[in-house]
Motif scaffolding. Structure first.
Motif, short mmCIF file in Angstrom:
data_model
loop_
_atom_site.label_atom_id
_atom_site.label_comp_id
_atom_site.label_asym_id
_atom_site.label_seq_id
_atom_site.Cartn_x
_atom_site.Cartn_y
_atom_site.Cartn_z
N UNK A 167 0.66 71.74 -0.40
CA UNK A 167 0.75 73.16 -0.71
C UNK A 167 1.40 73.92 0.45
N UNK A 168 0.88 73.70 1.66
CA UNK A 168 1.46 74.30 2.87
C UNK A 168 2.26 73.21 3.55
N UNK A 169 3.55 73.26 3.44
CA UNK A 169 4.42 72.19 3.92
C UNK A 169 4.20 71.94 5.41
N UNK A 170 3.57 70.80 5.75
CA UNK A 170 3.32 70.51 7.16
C UNK A 170 4.60 70.07 7.87
N UNK A 171 4.69 70.35 9.16
CA UNK A 171 5.84 69.84 9.90
C UNK A 171 5.78 68.32 9.99
N UNK A 172 6.95 67.71 10.02
CA UNK A 172 7.06 66.26 10.22
C UNK A 172 7.63 66.05 11.61
N UNK A 173 6.87 65.34 12.43
CA UNK A 173 7.29 65.08 13.80
C UNK A 173 7.57 63.59 13.95
N UNK A 174 8.80 63.28 14.29
CA UNK A 174 9.21 61.88 14.47
C UNK A 174 8.85 61.45 15.89
N UNK A 175 8.09 60.37 15.98
CA UNK A 175 7.71 59.82 17.27
C UNK A 175 8.20 58.37 17.34
N UNK A 176 9.13 58.12 18.23
CA UNK A 176 9.71 56.78 18.35
C UNK A 176 8.65 55.71 18.61
N UNK A 177 7.59 56.06 19.32
CA UNK A 177 6.56 55.08 19.66
C UNK A 177 5.69 54.67 18.47
N UNK A 178 5.88 55.31 17.31
CA UNK A 178 5.17 54.88 16.10
C UNK A 178 5.97 53.84 15.30
#
Length: 172
Positions: A69-80
């Motif tokens: 519903x509330x579009x969350x930010x997507x954070x790309x983390x290379x270590x994942x």
């Protein structure tokens, strides 16, 4: 709340091949799995999504975010990203390797994997007051639950987590 989900299926998953850091897209079944997971998670309010940069995880993360519903930010983390499996990538997973990957050419050492995951998880857990979703990989999940003291609810059987299976992570 700390949720974890493994990316949707790829053709390498379907064929039983080692994938590692090979950047493979979701197949049709994987896209449907991601959509089903997104619909199931739409009732949970996710504040932020942290994802591996590999396409299969990032596309899964986008699909889930789109259903919120509330579009969350997507954070790309290379270590994942997934553990690098060196010369095994693209080969069949049918040979028993007794988990001794450290002696195979090009495979990321277990200690290196643990170190990068410890660093990234300590950063993520600073937002403990938020509902967090991590979109990553089976090898990452295995390391978290078998090497780093996390447990999951519901508990995944053995060392595997199914594609697009959401679980809550807890520190033991």
């Amino acid at each position: 709340m700390l949720l974890f989900i493994r990316h949707g299926e790829t053709d390498f998953n379907h064929k039983g091949l080692w994938m590692g850091c090979t950047d493979i897209e979701l197949n049709e079944r994987g896209r449907q799995q991601a959509l089903n997971a997104a619909k199931a998670l739409s009732e949970k309010s996710i504040d932020v999504i942290f994802t591996s940069p590999l396409k299969r995880a990032y596309i899964t993360a986008q699909t889930i975010a789109h259903q919120q519903l509330h579009k969350p930010p997507i954070i790309i983390l290379n270590d994942l990203r997934e553990r690098g499996f060196g010369i095994l990538e693209g080969t069949p997973r049918d040979k028993p390797l007794n988990d001794d990957f450290d002696n195979i050419e090009g495979v990321e050492k277990k200690d290196t994997l643990i170190k990068r995951l410890t660093t990234v998880l300590s950063s993520i857990e600073k937002d403990a007051h938020k509902n967090i979703l991590i979109v990553s990989h089976g090898g990452v999940f295995h390391c978290l639950t078998h090497e780093m003291g996390y447990r999951s609810n519901p508990s995944s059987e053995g060392t595997q987590i199914s594609n697009c299976e959401p679980v809550e992570l807890f520190k033991k």
